[in-house]
Design a protein around this motif. Structure first.
Motif, PDB file in Angstrom:
ATOM      1  N   PRO A  15       0.832  -1.208   0.000  1.00 31.72           N
ATOM      2  CA  PRO A  15       0.000   0.000   0.000  1.00 31.72           C
ATOM      3  C   PRO A  15       0.866   1.257   0.000  1.00 31.72           C
ATOM      4  CG  PRO A  15      -0.846  -1.598   1.565  1.00 31.72           C
ATOM      5  CD  PRO A  15       0.490  -2.109   1.110  1.00 31.72           C
ATOM      6  N   GLU A  16       0.415   2.259  -0.694  1.00 31.05           N
ATOM      7  CA  GLU A  16       1.224   3.452  -0.912  1.00 31.05           C
ATOM      8  C   GLU A  16       1.585   4.163   0.383  1.00 31.05           C
ATOM      9  OE1 GLU A  16       3.570   5.752  -3.146  1.00 31.05           O
ATOM     10  OE2 GLU A  16       2.422   4.006  -3.835  1.00 31.05           O
ATOM     11  N   HIS A  17       0.729   4.081   1.410  1.00 28.60           N
ATOM     12  CA  HIS A  17       1.031   4.828   2.627  1.00 28.60           C
ATOM     13  C   HIS A  17       2.267   4.285   3.356  1.00 28.60           C
ATOM     14  CE1 HIS A  17      -1.554   1.585   4.346  1.00 28.60           C
ATOM     15  NE2 HIS A  17      -0.808   1.741   5.422  1.00 28.60           N
ATOM     16  N   TYR A  18       2.663   3.027   3.060  1.00 29.63           N
ATOM     17  CA  TYR A  18       3.906   2.515   3.638  1.00 29.63           C
ATOM     18  C   TYR A  18       5.131   3.020   2.873  1.00 29.63           C
ATOM     19  CZ  TYR A  18       1.212  -0.807   6.472  1.00 29.63           C
ATOM     20  OH  TYR A  18       0.350  -1.379   7.375  1.00 29.63           O
ATOM     21  N   GLU A  55       5.238   6.143   1.279  1.00 31.92           N
ATOM     22  CA  GLU A  55       5.323   7.602   1.329  1.00 31.92           C
ATOM     23  C   GLU A  55       6.462   8.138   2.199  1.00 31.92           C
ATOM     24  OE1 GLU A  55       1.438   8.836   2.428  1.00 31.92           O
ATOM     25  OE2 GLU A  55       0.591   8.539   0.421  1.00 31.92           O
ATOM     26  N   PRO A  56       6.756   7.544   3.366  1.00 33.83           N
ATOM     27  CA  PRO A  56       7.859   8.090   4.179  1.00 33.83           C
ATOM     28  C   PRO A  56       9.221   8.059   3.488  1.00 33.83           C
ATOM     29  CG  PRO A  56       6.482   6.626   5.492  1.00 33.83           C
ATOM     30  CD  PRO A  56       6.068   6.454   4.071  1.00 33.83           C
ATOM     31  N   GLY A  76       9.008  -0.062   1.993  1.00 34.10           N
ATOM     32  CA  GLY A  76       7.614  -0.016   2.438  1.00 34.10           C
ATOM     33  C   GLY A  76       7.111  -1.376   2.869  1.00 34.10           C
TER      34      GLY A  76
END
Length: 372
Positions: free
Chosen positions: A141-144, A146-147, A162
């Motif tokens: 998933p993209e939210h992993y 993003e950092p 990620g």
């Protein structure tokens, strides 16, 4: 060596022989509740080869070696199963259709939390948490990710980071659940692997084994040496890095006879290649294991080897295989001209040269002849 498997476990009528005694079968006789979550990959062509017929009280996961993290599909079929009791075959096992489009790392973490929540803390628990991450395919998933957008330029490495983050989050949630249940202080938590990271060969996914040479499927240290973590507050009271030699086969006797303090009686299992290293592992003392047979490399990087280690000496017949041999441009060039690697022995001193850069064959004839 005993099974003849030197490649991917084939998509055929195949599996861990039913005559083999598994870790959960040994632990269940000692009163442990045993649950498996995640990857199986030990056979499913007959019901008797599936997890709840091999010692586990429940199973939630997939039978094959890899699959889509969201669709849970492999080889054209749906492979995500829920088996809620021992010997859960036809009429019991269920396909988890409701979990389509959900990321497997999160699903497996949530399942572990449910198991811990339902568990009677007065009974011993063995939780086999075989994460799909960070195996190929490269999906997260993209939210992993993003950092790492402005910290890692390489897109493959960024996605890999990620995927690792998702697994790390899951492990953190599991240890937190154990602590809230009052079980963590008496737990033995092991995070380990069965091979080095796949860098570019063998389903390469963006891993890095630096400074070690090579990657998954090869005989080089980058493909065969894995990092493990053991958290056991009841037994280990200060941090240290254990330098002992250990093989994956050692986990069964180490956990049963060491951590669980249950003697493996003669005839309970077939003759074991592994040895109990529990005392040395928690006491930070030298390992009783001095030798290790690597076998040969996987055919995906070409059959090479075999290789043997004795003490800090490692002998490879031919090469270790894969990107550890030559860079990509050389391998493509050599295929074009039909060039082959020689089969001469290569000797390395892993204590002084863990990166396997300096061959020392001929410098110590006694060692070379002993290993040969």
């Amino acid at each position: 060596l005993h099974t003849g498997i030197n490649d991917w476990i084939p998509n055929k009528a195949y599996g861990l022989p039913l005559g083999e005694t598994t870790l959960p079968q040994l632990l269940s006789t000692a009163g442990y509740k045993c649950h498996a979550v995640g990857k199986w990959h030990l056979g499913f062509f007959k019901t008797e080869y599936t997890p709840t017929f091999r010692g586990f009280d429940s199973f939630y996961g997939y039978y094959e070696g890899s699959e889509d993290y969201f669709k849970h599909v492999t080889s054209g079929g749906f492979d995500l199963h829920r088996e809620s009791q021992p010997r859960c075959g036809p009429g019991c096992t269920q396909l988890a259709w409701q979990d389509v489009d959900q990321y497997s790392t999160n699903l497996f973490a949530d399942e572990a939390l449910r198991i811990i929540d339902r568990h009677n803390a007065s009974e011993p628990l063995f939780l086999y948490q075989a994460w799909q991450g960070v195996h190929a395919p490269r999906q997260v998933p993209e939210h992993y990710v993003e950092p790492y957008l402005h910290r890692i330029n390489d897109t493959a490495r960024r996605a890999f980071a990620g995927m690792v983050t998702a697994v790390d989050e899951g492990i953190g949630n599991i240890t937190k659940a154990l602590e809230e249940k009052g079980m963590l202080a008496n737990s033995v938590v092991i995070v380990t692997t069965d091979n080095g990271g796949p860098i570019v060969d063998c389903a390469g996914i963006g891993a890095s084994n630096r400074p070690l040479r090579g990657g998954k499927c090869s005989l080089w240290e980058g493909g065969t040496r894995g990092t493990s973590l053991l958290f056991a507050p009841r037994y280990v009271h200060q941090n240290f890095v254990w330098q002992g030699l250990m093989h994956g086969a050692d986990w069964l006797p180490t956990l049963v006879e060491g951590a669980a303090e249950q003697r493996i009686l003669p005839g309970t299992t077939k003759p074991l290649d592994g040895m109990n290293v529990w005392k040395q592992l928690i006491g930070n003392s030298p390992s009783p294991r001095h030798e290790l047979y690597y076998g040969i490399s996987d055919s995906s990087v070409g059959h090479h080897g075999p290789a043997l280690r004795s003490g800090h000496w490692k002998l490879i017949v031919g090469t270790g295989g894969g990107s550890g041999d030559h860079p990509h441009w050389w391998r493509n060039f050599s295929k074009l001209l039909n060039l082959t690697d020689d089969h001469r022995p290569r000797l390395f001193n892993l204590q002084e040269d863990p990166e396997e850069r300096c061959e020392v064959i001929g410098q110590d004839e006694r060692v070379s002849s002993m290993l040969s």
